[in-house]
Design a protein around this motif. Sequence first.
Motif, mmCIF file in Angstrom:
data_model
loop_
_atom_site.group_PDB
_atom_site.id
_atom_site.type_symbol
_atom_site.label_atom_id
_atom_site.label_comp_id
_atom_site.label_asym_id
_atom_site.label_seq_id
_atom_site.Cartn_x
_atom_site.Cartn_y
_atom_site.Cartn_z
ATOM 1 N N PHE A 278 0.829 -1.209 0.000
ATOM 2 C CA PHE A 278 0.000 0.000 0.000
ATOM 3 C C PHE A 278 0.865 1.262 0.000
ATOM 4 C CE2 PHE A 278 -1.723 3.240 2.949
ATOM 5 C CZ PHE A 278 -2.712 3.746 2.134
ATOM 6 N N LEU A 279 1.906 1.299 0.840
ATOM 7 C CA LEU A 279 2.778 2.468 0.881
ATOM 8 C C LEU A 279 3.575 2.617 -0.419
ATOM 9 C CD1 LEU A 279 4.135 2.185 4.535
ATOM 10 C CD2 LEU A 279 2.398 3.756 3.666
ATOM 11 N N ALA A 280 4.048 1.504 -0.969
ATOM 12 C CA ALA A 280 4.804 1.577 -2.227
ATOM 13 C C ALA A 280 3.921 2.073 -3.368
ATOM 14 C CB ALA A 280 5.377 0.192 -2.563
ATOM 15 N N LEU A 281 2.702 1.594 -3.437
ATOM 16 C CA LEU A 281 1.787 2.056 -4.480
ATOM 17 C C LEU A 281 1.450 3.534 -4.310
ATOM 18 C CD1 LEU A 281 -0.699 -0.951 -4.802
ATOM 19 C CD2 LEU A 281 1.015 -0.214 -6.460
ATOM 20 N N GLY A 282 1.316 3.971 -3.052
ATOM 21 C CA GLY A 282 1.051 5.387 -2.815
ATOM 22 C C GLY A 282 2.201 6.274 -3.261
ATOM 23 N N LEU A 283 3.449 5.850 -2.978
ATOM 24 C CA LEU A 283 4.603 6.622 -3.428
ATOM 25 C C LEU A 283 4.709 6.649 -4.944
ATOM 26 C CD1 LEU A 283 7.299 5.466 -0.834
ATOM 27 C CD2 LEU A 283 6.117 7.665 -0.921
ATOM 28 N N LEU A 284 4.492 5.508 -5.580
ATOM 29 C CA LEU A 284 4.539 5.467 -7.036
ATOM 30 C C LEU A 284 3.443 6.327 -7.662
ATOM 31 C CD1 LEU A 284 5.275 1.670 -7.682
ATOM 32 C CD2 LEU A 284 6.838 3.595 -7.967
ATOM 33 N N GLN A 285 2.274 6.332 -7.056
ATOM 34 C CA GLN A 285 1.189 7.160 -7.558
ATOM 35 C C GLN A 285 1.512 8.641 -7.428
ATOM 36 O OE1 GLN A 285 -2.548 6.341 -5.721
ATOM 37 N NE2 GLN A 285 -3.731 7.546 -7.183
ATOM 38 N N ASP A 286 2.131 9.026 -6.313
ATOM 39 C CA ASP A 286 2.529 10.425 -6.152
ATOM 40 C C ASP A 286 3.588 10.827 -7.172
ATOM 41 O OD1 ASP A 286 0.773 10.795 -4.104
ATOM 42 O OD2 ASP A 286 2.244 10.454 -2.515
ATOM 43 N N LEU A 287 4.545 9.935 -7.413
ATOM 44 C CA LEU A 287 5.577 10.239 -8.403
ATOM 45 C C LEU A 287 5.002 10.340 -9.808
ATOM 46 C CD1 LEU A 287 8.507 7.952 -7.173
ATOM 47 C CD2 LEU A 287 8.351 10.434 -7.005
ATOM 48 N N ALA A 288 3.999 9.540 -10.106
ATOM 49 C CA ALA A 288 3.430 9.536 -11.453
ATOM 50 C C ALA A 288 2.420 10.642 -11.686
ATOM 51 C CB ALA A 288 2.765 8.180 -11.726
ATOM 52 N N GLU A 289 1.767 11.126 -10.622
ATOM 53 C CA GLU A 289 0.663 12.059 -10.809
ATOM 54 C C GLU A 289 0.940 13.467 -10.311
ATOM 55 O OE1 GLU A 289 -2.753 10.445 -8.940
ATOM 56 O OE2 GLU A 289 -3.112 8.947 -10.506
ATOM 57 N N LYS A 290 1.972 13.676 -9.508
ATOM 58 C CA LYS A 290 2.183 14.986 -8.911
ATOM 59 C C LYS A 290 3.498 15.593 -9.364
ATOM 60 C CE LYS A 290 -0.596 14.345 -4.736
ATOM 61 N NZ LYS A 290 -0.605 14.374 -3.269
ATOM 62 N N ASP A 291 3.483 16.921 -9.499
ATOM 63 C CA ASP A 291 4.691 17.653 -9.830
ATOM 64 C C ASP A 291 5.584 17.749 -8.597
ATOM 65 O OD1 ASP A 291 6.245 19.437 -11.637
ATOM 66 O OD2 ASP A 291 5.800 20.893 -10.057
ATOM 67 N N PRO A 292 6.870 17.427 -8.712
ATOM 68 C CA PRO A 292 7.712 17.409 -7.505
ATOM 69 C C PRO A 292 7.967 18.789 -6.909
ATOM 70 C CG PRO A 292 9.030 17.030 -9.470
ATOM 71 C CD PRO A 292 7.600 17.002 -9.911
ATOM 72 N N LEU A 293 7.856 19.875 -7.710
ATOM 73 C CA LEU A 293 8.145 21.207 -7.187
ATOM 74 C C LEU A 293 6.946 21.825 -6.470
ATOM 75 C CD1 LEU A 293 10.197 22.697 -10.146
ATOM 76 C CD2 LEU A 293 11.062 21.846 -7.980
ATOM 77 N N THR A 294 5.789 21.736 -7.089
ATOM 78 C CA THR A 294 4.615 22.402 -6.531
ATOM 79 C C THR A 294 3.692 21.468 -5.784
ATOM 80 O OG1 THR A 294 3.372 22.063 -8.577
ATOM 81 C CG2 THR A 294 4.669 24.079 -8.397
ATOM 82 N N GLY A 295 3.751 20.143 -6.041
ATOM 83 C CA GLY A 295 2.810 19.217 -5.446
ATOM 84 C C GLY A 295 1.466 19.181 -6.142
ATOM 85 N N LEU A 296 1.338 19.893 -7.278
ATOM 86 C CA LEU A 296 0.103 19.893 -8.043
ATOM 87 C C LEU A 296 -0.018 18.638 -8.884
ATOM 88 C CD1 LEU A 296 0.112 23.584 -9.292
ATOM 89 C CD2 LEU A 296 -1.529 22.607 -7.726
ATOM 90 N N LEU A 297 -1.242 18.284 -9.216
ATOM 91 C CA LEU A 297 -1.464 17.173 -10.133
ATOM 92 C C LEU A 297 -1.003 17.567 -11.523
ATOM 93 C CD1 LEU A 297 -5.023 16.023 -9.025
ATOM 94 C CD2 LEU A 297 -2.866 14.945 -8.466
ATOM 95 N N ASN A 298 -0.361 16.635 -12.209
ATOM 96 C CA ASN A 298 0.083 16.925 -13.558
ATOM 97 C C ASN A 298 -1.074 16.781 -14.555
ATOM 98 O OD1 ASN A 298 -0.222 14.168 -13.724
ATOM 99 N ND2 ASN A 298 1.967 13.736 -13.603
#
Length: 361
Positions: A278-298
């Motif tokens: 669950f934690l690994a999938l959450g991290l991968l989802q954040d990396l795939a869907e969120k911008d690392p600088l602003t935290g906004l959805l891509n």
Amino acid sequence: MRIKRKLKTVHDPKMGSTSAGVKRKTGTKKTGTKTTGTKAPVKTGTKKLDAADKDFNNKRRKVLKDRATGSKAKVKGGDIRAQFNARKSAHAEKVKKLEAAYKRYHAGVFLLRMRWSLLVAMVLFLAFAVLDSISLPPEVRDGVLGIRLGLIGPMLLLTWLATYRKRLHPYLQRLGGVCAAVCGLGIAGIIWIARTHAFPLPYEGVILATVFFYFLTGLRFAVASLCGWLTFLAYLAVELISGLDAAVLLYNLFFLATANVIGSVGCYFLEYATRQNFLALGLLQDLAEKDPLTGLLNRRAFGERAEAGWRHAQRERQPIAVAMMIAAHRILAETDRRTGRFDAVGAVASTLGVGFLQRAG
């Protein structure tokens, strides 16, 4: 020329002639003030000492200022304790949200397993009911079939139907735990009926039910362990009431307790691996869907959510609204991206994201 001559002719009783006195005076001035280097190194040394003292005094003032501000903060109502309590409450809130998200993830992952395991359990209990109706004497058969078909079977059926009700998915762990406890207590009741009529019914059905609780129903560690050890205590109470031989009871309890220990350890590691996934999938989802600088959805994540919202609005026949906001400020335009610009944009985005999640929830 007359002035110079007059100066030369003036006589000083202490210094002799005026010319010599003038020369001596000028010499003393030069030697005392300018020509001799007596005061020049003193001035340089004092400058160095003054700079060191100034630096030390500045540091000392800074330390005293920090202490004063810290003491003021302490005096203002226990600011350190208040900050600690605030951080603790924020951490507890994050853990609570994360645990709620894990429960939803667990229910979604193990939903299909729970359905199939309950279906298999119903088939197996029906098979045992057929076997009981053939092999058991009439005085034992009626009570056993009453428990199997009147208590355990309907409970399994109701829990299986609950898995198809979306509103009941958050409560599937409780429903599954109640179903498992009823099954375990029902098996203990079947053994008690057989013991009261002096029929040697095997107790191994309790071990089968225990293994079923831990590994097939999709129950989490706490619920499965509670059901397993509750069944263990129920079997112990039944055998003590019926007066089973102590040696036989000791071996039966040892095997049943061993099955519970193995099931508890296995269920714990299974849940631990599920939490890691669950934690690994959450991290991968954040990396795939969120911008690392602003935290906004891509763009990809925004498109998926927009399409899902559009389909939901069409299915429910409800209106949908799209709001666009441009956060423009002099600080955002003037500051560098690595210092403050994206921090401000991230703060605006996090505020809007929290509000959206609260309204959607």
